[in-house]
Design a protein around this motif. Sequence first.
Motif, PDB file in Angstrom:
ATOM      1  N   GLY A  30       4.618  -4.556  -7.580  1.00  0.00           N
ATOM      2  CA  GLY A  30       5.245  -3.410  -8.229  1.00  0.00           C
ATOM      3  C   GLY A  30       6.564  -2.951  -7.651  1.00  0.00           C
ATOM      4  N   TYR A  31       7.241  -3.744  -6.856  1.00  0.00           N
ATOM      5  CA  TYR A  31       8.546  -3.350  -6.329  1.00  0.00           C
ATOM      6  C   TYR A  31       9.459  -4.571  -6.269  1.00  0.00           C
ATOM      7  N   LYS A  32      10.759  -4.319  -6.231  1.00  0.00           N
ATOM      8  CA  LYS A  32      11.738  -5.391  -6.148  1.00  0.00           C
ATOM      9  C   LYS A  32      11.944  -5.782  -4.688  1.00  0.00           C
ATOM     10  N   THR A  33      12.175  -7.063  -4.454  1.00  0.00           N
ATOM     11  CA  THR A  33      12.401  -7.550  -3.095  1.00  0.00           C
ATOM     12  C   THR A  33      13.797  -8.149  -2.998  1.00  0.00           C
ATOM     13  N   LEU A  34      14.557  -7.679  -2.011  1.00  0.00           N
ATOM     14  CA  LEU A  34      15.883  -8.215  -1.733  1.00  0.00           C
ATOM     15  C   LEU A  34      15.882  -8.751  -0.307  1.00  0.00           C
ATOM     16  N   TRP A  35      15.980 -10.061  -0.177  1.00  0.00           N
ATOM     17  CA  TRP A  35      16.073 -10.701   1.140  1.00  0.00           C
ATOM     18  C   TRP A  35      17.537 -10.765   1.548  1.00  0.00           C
ATOM     19  N   VAL A  36      17.850 -10.322   2.751  1.00  0.00           N
ATOM     20  CA  VAL A  36      19.220 -10.413   3.255  1.00  0.00           C
ATOM     21  C   VAL A  36      19.185 -11.264   4.517  1.00  0.00           C
ATOM     22  N   ILE A  37      19.720 -12.483   4.409  1.00  0.00           N
ATOM     23  CA  ILE A  37      19.689 -13.432   5.524  1.00  0.00           C
ATOM     24  C   ILE A  37      20.866 -13.165   6.448  1.00  0.00           C
ATOM     25  N   ASN A  70       0.816  -1.219   0.000  1.00  0.00           N
ATOM     26  CA  ASN A  70       0.000   0.000   0.000  1.00  0.00           C
ATOM     27  C   ASN A  70       0.849   1.268   0.000  1.00  0.00           C
ATOM     28  N   THR A  71       2.119   1.130  -0.339  1.00  0.00           N
ATOM     29  CA  THR A  71       3.010   2.285  -0.422  1.00  0.00           C
ATOM     30  C   THR A  71       3.556   2.403  -1.840  1.00  0.00           C
ATOM     31  N   ASP A  72       4.371   3.420  -2.092  1.00  0.00           N
ATOM     32  CA  ASP A  72       4.971   3.604  -3.413  1.00  0.00           C
ATOM     33  C   ASP A  72       6.435   3.140  -3.434  1.00  0.00           C
ATOM     34  N   THR A  73       6.722   2.111  -2.655  1.00  0.00           N
ATOM     35  CA  THR A  73       8.077   1.569  -2.541  1.00  0.00           C
ATOM     36  C   THR A  73       8.589   1.045  -3.885  1.00  0.00           C
ATOM     37  N   ASN A  74       9.866   1.333  -4.159  1.00  0.00           N
ATOM     38  CA  ASN A  74      10.547   0.755  -5.325  1.00  0.00           C
ATOM     39  C   ASN A  74      11.304  -0.521  -4.975  1.00  0.00           C
ATOM     40  N   ILE A  75      11.949  -0.508  -3.799  1.00  0.00           N
ATOM     41  CA  ILE A  75      12.758  -1.647  -3.358  1.00  0.00           C
ATOM     42  C   ILE A  75      12.446  -1.947  -1.898  1.00  0.00           C
ATOM     43  N   LEU A  76      12.183  -3.203  -1.605  1.00  0.00           N
ATOM     44  CA  LEU A  76      12.057  -3.664  -0.224  1.00  0.00           C
ATOM     45  C   LEU A  76      13.281  -4.516   0.107  1.00  0.00           C
ATOM     46  N   ILE A  77      14.009  -4.106   1.137  1.00  0.00           N
ATOM     47  CA  ILE A  77      15.144  -4.900   1.615  1.00  0.00           C
ATOM     48  C   ILE A  77      14.734  -5.474   2.972  1.00  0.00           C
ATOM     49  N   TYR A  78      14.657  -6.783   3.039  1.00  0.00           N
ATOM     50  CA  TYR A  78      14.156  -7.456   4.243  1.00  0.00           C
ATOM     51  C   TYR A  78      15.318  -8.179   4.922  1.00  0.00           C
ATOM     52  N   PHE A  79      15.757  -7.649   6.068  1.00  0.00           N
ATOM     53  CA  PHE A  79      16.813  -8.275   6.854  1.00  0.00           C
ATOM     54  C   PHE A  79      16.194  -9.242   7.850  1.00  0.00           C
ATOM     55  N   THR A  80      16.560 -10.508   7.754  1.00  0.00           N
ATOM     56  CA  THR A  80      15.933 -11.530   8.597  1.00  0.00           C
ATOM     57  C   THR A  80      16.835 -12.759   8.682  1.00  0.00           C
ATOM     58  N   ASP A  81      16.516 -13.655   9.652  1.00  0.00           N
ATOM     59  CA  ASP A  81      17.230 -14.930   9.682  1.00  0.00           C
ATOM     60  C   ASP A  81      16.586 -15.942   8.743  1.00  0.00           C
ATOM     61  N   GLY A  82      15.481 -15.538   8.111  1.00  0.00           N
ATOM     62  CA  GLY A  82      14.823 -16.386   7.125  1.00  0.00           C
ATOM     63  C   GLY A  82      13.803 -17.347   7.680  1.00  0.00           C
ATOM     64  N   LYS A  92       8.612 -21.878   0.748  1.00  0.00           N
ATOM     65  CA  LYS A  92       8.757 -22.996  -0.188  1.00  0.00           C
ATOM     66  C   LYS A  92       8.994 -22.492  -1.607  1.00  0.00           C
ATOM     67  N   GLU A  93       8.350 -21.375  -1.956  1.00  0.00           N
ATOM     68  CA  GLU A  93       8.524 -20.772  -3.271  1.00  0.00           C
ATOM     69  C   GLU A  93       9.011 -19.337  -3.087  1.00  0.00           C
ATOM     70  N   PRO A  94      10.290 -19.173  -2.810  1.00  0.00           N
ATOM     71  CA  PRO A  94      10.810 -17.825  -2.554  1.00  0.00           C
ATOM     72  C   PRO A  94      10.753 -16.952  -3.803  1.00  0.00           C
ATOM     73  N   PHE A  95      10.583 -15.671  -3.612  1.00  0.00           N
ATOM     74  CA  PHE A  95      10.561 -14.704  -4.704  1.00  0.00           C
ATOM     75  C   PHE A  95      11.589 -13.629  -4.401  1.00  0.00           C
ATOM     76  N   GLY A  96      11.886 -12.826  -5.405  1.00  0.00           N
ATOM     77  CA  GLY A  96      12.906 -11.800  -5.221  1.00  0.00           C
ATOM     78  C   GLY A  96      14.296 -12.421  -5.213  1.00  0.00           C
ATOM     79  N   ILE A  97      15.255 -11.668  -4.728  1.00  0.00           N
ATOM     80  CA  ILE A  97      16.648 -12.114  -4.657  1.00  0.00           C
ATOM     81  C   ILE A  97      16.994 -12.386  -3.198  1.00  0.00           C
ATOM     82  N   VAL A  98      17.616 -13.528  -2.940  1.00  0.00           N
ATOM     83  CA  VAL A  98      17.991 -13.910  -1.581  1.00  0.00           C
ATOM     84  C   VAL A  98      19.513 -13.873  -1.475  1.00  0.00           C
ATOM     85  N   LYS A  99      20.031 -13.080  -0.534  1.00  0.00           N
ATOM     86  CA  LYS A  99      21.469 -12.961  -0.326  1.00  0.00           C
ATOM     87  C   LYS A  99      21.801 -13.206   1.148  1.00  0.00           C
ATOM     88  N   LYS A 100      23.036 -13.633   1.374  1.00  0.00           N
ATOM     89  CA  LYS A 100      23.509 -13.873   2.741  1.00  0.00           C
ATOM     90  C   LYS A 100      24.212 -12.627   3.236  1.00  0.00           C
TER      91      LYS A 100
END
Length: 453
Positions: A398-405, A374-386, A415-423
Motif C-alpha cells: 500500500g505504499y510507493k517505494t523509491l530506492w536511492v542508490i 505495519n505503518t500508514d506510510t505513503n512513500i518509502l525512500i530507501y537510501f542504500t548502496d543496493g 533479482k526482481e526489483p520493485f518500485g523506482i530505482v534512482k542513482k
Amino acid sequence: MGKNFESLKNSLYDEISNVVSIKNMPTNFKEDFMQLVSMVNFMLIEDNENFYGYFLLQMSREIKYDISAPTAVNFKLSRYVIYFNPYIFLNLSGDQMKSTIKHEIYHILSSHLNRARGLKTKYSTLAINMAMDIVVNQYLNYLPPYATTIDSINFKYSLKLQPYMSMESYAAEIQESLNLLEEDENEEDDSKEKHIEKEYDVSKTHDLWEESIEGDEETLKNFTKKFAALSEKGKVPLYLEKTLKGLKGNKGEIPWNLYLKKIMGTLESDKKKTVARRSRRQPNRLDLRGELRGHTARITLAIDISGSISDEEFQGAIKEVFNIVKTYKHEITLIECDTEIRQVYKVKSINSVRERCNSRGGTKFEPVFKYVNNTDTNILIYFTDGKGEEELDVMPKGYKTLWVISGRGDKLSLKEPFGIVKKLKPVEIKEDTQERLDVMVDGFSMNSQEPIY
C-alpha cells in the motif's frame, strides 16, 4: 473534395439533428460519419503541418455520444483511440475539425493524461481541464467559439495568465480563483449520465481519460514515441520540435529528488472541516461546515548505515527531502538500519535529525519492509548502496517505494526489483523545482517555450 465534404457533413447532421436516442440512429450513419473523418484525415495530410495527419492514421476511431466535446482521446488495448461526438463535431467547419483533432494529439504529445493524474489531489477537474486546454490552444488556429483560451479565462476569472506557462502553473492560478469564487467544481455530478451530449462542457471534456487505466507512464511514453516517429514522415510544426525532441530524448534518468517531487502530488488527500466555507453539497445549510483538501504525506526514510552512505550524501539527501515536502502537510519517520533496524524516530526538521548509530556492517532490506508494512506510510525512500538480499519474503503493502542508490553503489541486488530505482547524484536544491520538474520529468510541457517569430 470541398463540395463533397460539405455535402456529406450537412447531410449527416440533418440525419441525426432530431434523433434523441442512440438506438434510433440511422443504420449507415457510423459508416458515413467515419468516411467524413477520413476526409478530414486526408485534409490534415494535405495540410502544411501534416505530422498530425500521419499521427491520426495510426489511431483507432470510435463514435461516442456521451462525451461533452467534439473529440476525446484515451489509451485502450495498447492503442490510442480518438472518439467523436457527431452532435458537436458536425457543427464545426472543416478547419475547426482539423484543429480539434490537432488539439487531442497535442494532449498526447504533452503527456497530459499522466500529468493530469498527478494533479487530481491538488486541483479540481475544471481547473486542470482549463489549464491543459490553454497550453494546447495557444498553438492552434481556427478554434471553435467555445474553446478555452488565455483571453477567455483571464476575462472570466479576472486573472493575468501569461502565454507559454506550464499546465501546472495555469492550474494553480485558476484553482485559486475558483476557490475565491467558491464555485462547486470539485464535486461530482450526482445525476445519471445522459446517453447523448449535445453541448460542450469544459468540466467534462477529459473524463474519458479515467478509463485509460491500462497505461502507466512509461507505457504511454513508449507508445507516444512510436506514434510520433512514424508521423515524422510529415512536416512537423516548429512549435512541436522541442516537444518531439523531448520524446526522443537522451536526457538521462530523472533525478531522485524530482521524482519525489512528482509523486508527492499523486498521494490521496484527506479533507478537513472548516467554518470558513459552506458545504458544497448543501450551501444553504449554514450549520454544516465546508471541506478543504489537505495532503498528509506520510514519508518514511530508511538510511543504510552500513557505511555505504557518506555523511555528505546523507545530509544533502535529508535537506532535499525537507525542501520538497515543505509545501505539503507531512509526517517524516527516519529508520536507521543495516542487517536490522537500529533506530526509528520522527523528524520535524533538519535540526531534529540525530547522529547516526554505529553500524555492525552488512545490509538487509527485509527488516525495513516488515516494519513499514505495519505503518500508514505513503512513500518509502530507501537510501542504500543496493547491496542487500537477492530475494525478499516480504513485499511492500500500500505504499510507493523509491530506492536511492548511493554514489558508491552500482545497482540494486534484488533479482526482481520493485518500485523506482534512482542513482544518488549531486543535485541543486531550489526553492521551487516546478519548472525543472516540468521539463525534466517528461519533456512534454510548453513551459519556457517561447513563440517562434
